[in-house]
Design a protein around this motif. Sequence first.
Motif, short mmCIF file in Angstrom:
data_model
loop_
_atom_site.label_atom_id
_atom_site.label_comp_id
_atom_site.label_asym_id
_atom_site.label_seq_id
_atom_site.Cartn_x
_atom_site.Cartn_y
_atom_site.Cartn_z
N ARG A 69 10.62 -11.44 2.13
CA ARG A 69 10.73 -10.70 3.17
C ARG A 69 12.10 -9.84 2.64
N PRO A 72 11.24 -5.39 -0.02
CA PRO A 72 11.71 -3.88 0.12
C PRO A 72 12.70 -3.57 -0.48
N ASN A 109 4.71 -6.83 4.12
CA ASN A 109 5.67 -6.02 3.19
C ASN A 109 4.80 -5.09 2.06
N PRO A 112 5.60 -1.04 2.77
CA PRO A 112 7.16 -0.97 2.53
C PRO A 112 7.64 -1.10 1.08
N ILE A 113 6.82 -1.95 0.24
CA ILE A 113 7.17 -2.19 -1.13
C ILE A 113 6.52 -0.88 -1.72
#
Length: 357
Positions: A69, A72, A109, A112-113
């Motif tokens: 989590r 990012p 994620n 976002p990464i």
Amino acid sequence: METEVLMNFPVQTISAMLTIPRQGFVTVEDKAAKAAEEDEVDDEEWTDLERFQNFVISQHPLRRLVCVRGLPDLVSSLDIADVIQLILQPLQTILKDGESSVRDALAANLAPIVRNVMEKEKLTDVEEFVEGIWSVSFPLIMDQDQQVRAVAEDGVIEYMALIPEDLVKSVMLESILRLVEVINLAEDSMFRVRKAAALYIGKVSRWGSRDYAVNVLLPVYLKLADDEIWGVRKACADSLADMAASITSEMRGKHILPLFDKLATDVSRWVRNAAFQHLGPLIATLSSEEVTPKLLQYYSSMATGKGQSVTADHDLPTFWYWVSTSSYSLTVVSAYNFPAVVMTVGKENWVHLQEVI
């Protein structure tokens, strides 16, 4: 008497009493895993990267979840070369994690990464990064858990817009099409293979170009929707919204909306049920001008159980019986999708949804 005695015990006490016998069935492997967890270190002086490197191989599912989590924010503090070597490579272990919640968090994620990496001022090794993130993404969209697959698919579709188009085609799209071979699978003599092709053709259409979806995949999809096996037709109903989102407005009006009408009145209740379950997402892919009153009547019938006004050309008693006996599950589905439907149709079409409230 025994019941009265138990009623006087606190809930926590009863719960503890009920779980006591399970202690006798702890295996050697359980004890070893517990010991390994207790021996792990969590050093407060670790940097974020050091914590990730230790947590990603932890025996604690919660620690693995925490490290995923936090990805990012972590990649924002690293250069792209370190992301490739120190982040993407260790994530290969998470792809095989026994906890689906950990894999689901990684899938959530993905976008976002990519976004945080692509926003860096000095971008180098972009192709290597795309290859690395794709090596993490592709196993997730093929995951055994349906929720993980769905979240990963949405993430991939989102981050494809952030990656140079030539890399999308060379690194990602070609490998998808080679693996799925959806056109050849759709002609397979085994109905289970055709069913799989129908289920994934919508996802493939979203990954490819609009021209490819309209000219190549749509004809295959329409043919599968006429398959004699109800399981194949149900898979087409499951792919309805994805296919609609991938093609032009003209093609939606010409092919997809008539197809929904056909699937919604199919001889198989499982096909009909799947069509109605995906009606909300289908409406959400349309513009307000594309949404017809009949489509909204179909949607309203899920909440009200009234199918007569929708099915003038079909077997009214059969349809009404099915809607009324399926009212609970369909009501839940219609309620879940209601905000998206309202936003799509706009105030001009509110009159068609008044019965839903």
